[in-house]
Scaffold this active site. Structure first.
Site, PDB file in Angstrom:
ATOM      1  CG  ASP A  99       0.855  -0.355   8.514  1.00 14.23           C
ATOM      2  OD1 ASP A  99      -0.210  -0.858   8.880  1.00 14.23           O
ATOM      3  OD2 ASP A  99       1.782  -0.014   9.282  1.00 14.23           O
ATOM      4  CG  ASP A 154      -1.948  -1.078   1.186  1.00 17.54           C
ATOM      5  OD1 ASP A 154      -2.508  -1.451   2.214  1.00 17.54           O
ATOM      6  OD2 ASP A 154      -2.146  -1.582   0.052  1.00 17.54           O
ATOM      7  CG  ASP A 192      -0.604   2.366   4.149  1.00 17.54           C
ATOM      8  OD1 ASP A 192      -1.653   1.830   4.496  1.00 17.54           O
ATOM      9  OD2 ASP A 192       0.465   1.724   3.962  1.00 17.54           O
TER      10      ASP A 192
END
Ligand code: 28F
Length: 645
Positions: free
Chosen positions: A512, A508, A510
């Site tokens: 994380d 992803d 993001d």
């Protein structure tokens, strides 16, 4: 606690006599086959011009005559290098009636290096002479400050445009070379600040006490950097260990002359399993090591074994510690200086000079024995670490044998989670490592089954920082990955056995996802290093935004692209923009279209530098040291935007 045994170091005495100049040949061959002299005419060859000139300045500093070097990148890609040394001699040669300065600048291999007693310690065999730089520059100017005068000469493609002229008086001494690389020769004449900085920093580490300044004047405002390391290679070793927890109070340091070889070694053990070992001969980096490294390794192994036995850390019956055991967590800088070094290998990246081995072995043996006697508590910590490594080696071997015995690692039984591709040709096969089962599902149904394999990874894979090979092999996720790639792991890794020539990390966009990507890049950097070197590892770039106007759907991969696209699409009516939080929000077709289809996907190829940076970042984020992590987060927290909370 550094050993300050600064034996009297014999400096090369390059006594200048006009007779020293060996006039060998004109410069035409250089322009005909530049690759023969500087390796190539791409960006590496272009930077060799800078290395050649700066190495000559470093030589003057190494010989003890210059203290300051200034390197400047000027507008329109001119480069200027200055040193405050003696200044290239300008006297007229009795036979050729030509100034020594003109001879040095226009004759191949002119210069003390190939004759006389003097020898170049930096640049060494690679030092083809500044005349090569002259031949490959459409314009070059040299200024010599010497004997109270300022002497100048200019050249075009190596040919003087006038005689050497005295154009003024001077209170200082030194040499300045300004050149403009010939765009008829080079694919590009754009310099990389990063490369030049790294090289100047390295040279300053290797030549303690000299001041190297770098100024980039190509843009306004200019940027300036200075490198000055009193500690020389000791500072270099501590720079390399900056984000690790040291096991020693101070860096071990020894600097001694051994017959014709000047030996300078610094090392520190850190609480880590990674090894860093940099070696240089006459300031030339030897990535493939050589006789000086061999001498160092045998000294460490022998002295630590003797010490472990004499202090009863090792019993009679115990087998010896291996060189491998003594290398874990060892950060070393080895620098030797010797006349006429012999380099081996096609990239001359390995030192072959036999005399360097006994020199380093004897100097380090003696230095380390002395250090261990004087610092028993650090000796204990080092031995305990090495014993731990020995135990882990045996455990890893046992674990690997078990796993190998089960036949799993031979790739006989591919892991269940792997959706393999049909093609058996590695060069066309791609393995997508996908974060999370839902994205994994979409990737499996959206992919091109012929060439694309999918391996979903559940959540955060093991924190590889602290674990050892055996523990890692026990981790299901990692084992699946090792088996899928099919080329073993770590020291046994064989990149020619890799079943895919593209490993694409798809996480992803993001925090994380970035974390997982860093973990995976560290894993590849540490245990599949040849994959990164071969350029097989990539990071997929999923779109950040989806723009919908009526039936039309477009994707943007950056905020800038999104703004531009919105403006365009707005002409046909209102546009709805949605931000992708994760891969799972895309259906298989969208994931295929935007991120997997070779036609229009965007892949970032992971280079060694990126992986090394990830590895260093990883130390900070996941290592034991709290301080560097706190600093990092404080420094970067301000910069983190769209953090998904
Ligand atoms: C900007 C790059 O090239 N610096 C240099 C010297 C000093 C001498 C030298 C160089 C000896 C026989 C060939 C001076 N006085 N910076 C530089 N500084 N070359 S290059 O001698 C040239 C050779 O002629 C130098 C006494 N001995 C040597």
């Amino acid at each position: 606690m550094a050993k300050k045994e600064e034996d009297k170091i014999k400096k090369p005495t390059s006594s200048y006599e006009a007779k020293d100049i060996m006039v060998l040949e004109g410069l035409d061959p250089v322009r005909k086959r530049p690759g023969m002299y500087i390796g190539g005419t791409g960006v590496d060859g272009l930077h060799h011009l800078v290395w050649e000139v700066t190495d000559n300045a470093i030589d003057e500093a190494m010989a003890g005559h210059a203290k300051n070097i200034i390197v400047e990148l000027l507008p329109d890609n001119k480069v200027s290098v200055f040193d405050d040394g003696r200044g290239i001699p300008v006297d007229i040669h009795p036979h050729t009636k030509v100034s020594a300065l003109e001879t040095v600048l226009t004759t191949l291999h002119a210069g003390g290096k190939f004759g006389g007693e003097g020898y170049k310690v930096s640049g060494g065999l690679h030092g083809v002479g500044v005349s090569v730089v002259n031949a490959l520059s459409e314009w070059l100017r040299v200024e010599v400050y010497r004997a109270g005068g300022l002497y100048v000469q200019e050249y075009k493609r190596g040919k003087p445009t006038a005689k050497v002229k005295k154009i003024g008086t001077s209170k200082i001494t030194g040499t300045k070379v300004i050149f403009l690389a010939d765009k008829d020769i080079f694919e590009t004449i754009e310099y990389s600040v990063k490369r030049i900085m790294e090289r100047l920093r390295q040279q300053a580490y290797l030549t303690k006490g000299i001041r190297v300044n770098f100024i980039d004047r190509r843009e306004d405002p200019i940027s300036a950097y200075g490198f000055y390391f009193e500690g020389g290679v000791m500072s270099f070793a501590s720079h390399l260990a900056r984000s690790k927890k040291p096991l020693q109070e101070d860096i071990f340091y020894v600097h001694k002359q051994y017959e014709k070889v000047e030996v300078e070694v610094a090392f520190t053990y850190v609480d880590d399993i990674e090894t860093k070992e940099l070696s240089f001969a006459n300031n030339i980096n030897n990535p493939d090591g050589g006789t000086h490294v061999t001498g160092f390794r045998s000294a460490i192994t022998r002295t630590l074994n003797n010490y472990a036995r004499s202090e009863n850390y090792l019993k009679e019956k115990d087998e010896n510690l291996t060189a491998e055991d003594t290398r874990e967590g060892l950060i070393t800088v080895i620098s030797v200086k010797l006349p006429e070094p012999q380099f081996e290998g096609q990239t001359k990246a390995r030192l072959g000079s036999p005399e360097a081995r006994p020199a380093v072995e004897s100097v380090v043996n003696e230095g380390l024995k002395d250090f261990l006697e004087k610092h028993p508590q650090e000796g204990r910590r080092i031995i305990e670490k090495v014993l731990l490594a020995a135990r882990a080696r045996k455990a890893a071997k046992a674990a690997k044998d078990t796993v190998m015995r089960k036949g799993a690692l031979e790739g006989l039984t591919l892991p269940g989670k792997l959706a393999d591709c049909i093609s058996k040709k590695a060069e066309e096969s791609e393995l997508f490592i996908v974060e999370g089962d839902s994205a994994g599902g979409s990737a499996k149904s959206g992919r091109d089954r012929k060439t694309q394999a999918i391996l979903p990874l559940r959540g955060k894979i093991l924190n590889v920082e602290k674990s050892r090979l055996d523990k890692m092999l026990a981790n299901a996720e990692i084992r699946s990955l090792v088996i899928a790639i099919g080329a073993a792991i770590g020291a046994d890794f064989d990149v020619t056995k890799a079943r895919y020539h593209k490993i694409i990390i798809m996480t992803d966009a993001d925090v994380d996802g970035a974390h997982i990507r860093t973990l995976l890049m560290t894993l590849f950097y540490r245990y599949f290093h040849p994959m990164v070197e071969a350029g097989y590892v990539y990071a997929a770039q999923p779109p950040l935004f989806k723009l919908q106007q009526g039936k039309e759907i477009r994707y943007a991969y950056s905020p800038e692209e999104q703004a531009k696209l919105s403006k365009e699409m707005e002409k046909k009516g209102t546009v709805t923009v949605s931000r992708y939080k994760g891969l799972g929000e895309m259906n298989p077709d969208q994931l295929w279209e935007t991120t997997m289809n070779p036609e229009n996907r965007i892949l970032k190829q992971i280079e060694i530098g990126d992986a090394e940076a990830a590895d260093h970042l990883f130390d900070i984020l996941m290592g034991d040291e709290v301080e560097p992590r706190k600093q990092f987060i404080q420094t970067h927290a301000a910069k983190v935007q769209n953090l998904d909370v």
